[in-house]
Write an enzyme that holds these catalytic residues in place. Structure first.
Site: not given
Ligand code: GLU
Length: 489
Positions: A245-247, A249
């Site tokens: 996920s965005k978390r 990267g």
């Protein structure tokens, strides 16, 4: 097999090109280039609200950075609606699909009843039994209807290149919609018709599409054609083994360009997410990847996104470039960081190439190159707190070490001869009673502000005597200032 390979990358431009999409694009590209086949780029922009030109441009930028080029397209799925509707009509005519007049409320009631029975919902098939002539009349009369595919009894299976024999029971699929009531095609119909028209031989895409594949195979069958070969690539997980996920990267791939990664290293990294060459090679150029890539070597296990591995690979790729190649890449970064302007770098071109050759081996990213290269330019250096703590903790010792260094620099006549320089420094240190190692450590902080740097004599040579003298004087003044303020406190 004589049929030339035709693959496609078919992104939905509802977001930027992220790591997962880039990996799918890369695998298709590598397979096309390995086989001398064709890569088609198809923009699946049927979701008009969420697909924007900005997103499309972002995807094209990402592909360009990765060096992924295509042979046909970009085609826009939104412009092919007539072909999709034509196929739907053909399916209705042949009895493989039928108009469905069920209202939203009726379908919601069916769904709720299934949930109450703790069953997973599939459409009941209520409209399948309608008389075709009657259904056609109602449709023509303007009654709102969708078009559903009539899923036959039995099982749908395929030999997945990655997962082997894969089968779905048709009753779990249910008669799915292929055309919305406004005439817009649903994804599975659009993809099947497009892949067919574009003569795609291999569909290589993420595992998240596996449940769509039986529907597409059923559509191929009803349209009277053989489906392509399917290869479903396992998902990419974050280091904590949850979905990337965005978390973690999972942002636009171009963010990695901004973070100082080389395109070749990033491509190498992506290729190893779920694929391996089958030997112990890890650092590979694009050409080597193309040479080694086959679909059979895609692994069935999910891949883990490991930034440290990416950094390591980047360092490996960097260290394999020549000083001149690194200089060409690094130049705009030095200008951007206002360390030097274009004119200065042009004037000192050979020196800058040597400098890049010197710092590249200790750098993992392009930003490391900038930070390691920065102190070699005239001007004040910033002393890193960890370097001060480690090598200048004892101010009196540091000062006497730097005094030896100053005396040494003043008398050095063999600038550039690393061995002679070292012998000269060691002799002077011994005479002065300060260990040579301490002199070199204290000098490293004075010259670069950092705890680690290239060898001290290489560093001095690259800086030149004037910069070195200034730095030593500045360091002694700084230490004296600190001692005074500590005494005053
Ligand atoms: N447009 C789909 C997506 O971006 C991919 C379709 C496909 O590869 O079949 O997920």
């Amino acid at each position: 097999m004589s049929t030339p390979v035709r693959v496609r990358f078919a992104p939905s431009p509802t977001g930027f090109l992220h790591v997962g999409g880039a990996r799918t694009a890369l695998f298709n590209w590598l397979w096309a280039r390995h086989t001398g086949g064709t890569l088609v780029l198809r923009i699946e922009d049927t979701d008009a609200q969420r697909s924007t030109d900005e997103m499309i441009q972002g995807i094209l930028d990402g592909l360009e950075w990765l060096g992924i080029d295509w042979d046909e397209g970009p085609f826009h799925q939104s412009q092919r609606g007539a072909r999709h509707r034509e196929a739907a009509d053909r399916l209705v005519e042949s009895g493989s699909a039928y108009p469905c007049f069920c209202s939203v409320e009726m379908l919601a009631a069916e769904r709720e009843a299934a949930i109450a029975r703790k069953e997973s919902y599939v459409y009941s098939g209520r409209c399948r039994g309608l008389d075709p002539a009657e259904a056609a009349r109602r449709r023509e009369g303007g009654e709102p209807s969708t078009v559903r595919f009539a899923v036959p009894a039995g099982e749908t299976s395929w030999e997945d290149v990655v997962h082997g024999h894969t089968a779905f029971e048709n009753r779990t699929i249910g008669d799915f919609i292929i055309l919305r009531s406004d005439g817009a095609p649903i994804y599975n119909l659009a993809v099947t018709v497009d892949d067919l028209d574009m003569r795609i031989t291999h569909v290589v895409r993420g595992d998240d599409h596996i449940s769509n594949t039986p529907k597409q195979i059923l559509l191929y069958g009803a349209l009277g054609v053989e489906p392509p070969v399917f290869a479903h690539v396992p998902l990419i997980l974050g280091p904590d083994k949850s979905k990337l996920s965005k978390r973690h990267g999972a942002v636009a791939v171009t963010a990695y360009r901004e973070q100082g990664f080389l395109s070749a290293a990033f491509v190498n990294f992506l290729a190893l997410l779920g694929w391996s060459p089958g030997d112990d090679r890890e650092v590979m150029t694009r050409a080597e990847l193309i040479e080694a890539f086959t679909l059979e070597r895609i692994t069935g296990k999910s891949a883990v996104f490991d930034v440290e591995k990416l950094e390591w690979l980047n360092g490996q790729h960097l260290s394999r470039l020549s000083g001149a190649e690194v200089a060409a890449i690094a130049k705009p970064l030095f200008v951007h960081a206002r360390i030097a302007d274009e004119a200065e770098l042009a004037r000192r071109a050979a020196w800058f190439e040597d400098l890049m050759a010197l710092v590249k081996t200790r750098s993992r990213t392009l930003h490391d190159l900038v930070e390691q290269g920065r102190p070699f330019f005239p001007g004040p250096v910033e002393y890193q707190p960890d370097a001060v703590e480690k090598f200048w903790k004892d101010a009196a010792l540091a000062d006497s070490a730097l005094a030896v260094a100053e005396a040494y620099v003043a008398g050095e006549e063999q600038w550039g001869d690393l061995e002679a320089m070292e012998a000269g420094l060691r002799a002077l240190a011994e005479e002065s009673g300060v260990p040579a190692g301490k002199v070199m450590q204290a000098m490293r902080v004075a010259l670069t502000g950092q705890r680690v740097s290239p060898g001290i004599f290489e560093t001095m040579t690259a800086m030149g005597p004037d910069v070195v003298r200034d730095r030593l004087a500045a360091a002694r003044a700084w230490l004296a200032g600190r001692a005074a303020s500590q005494a005053g406190a």
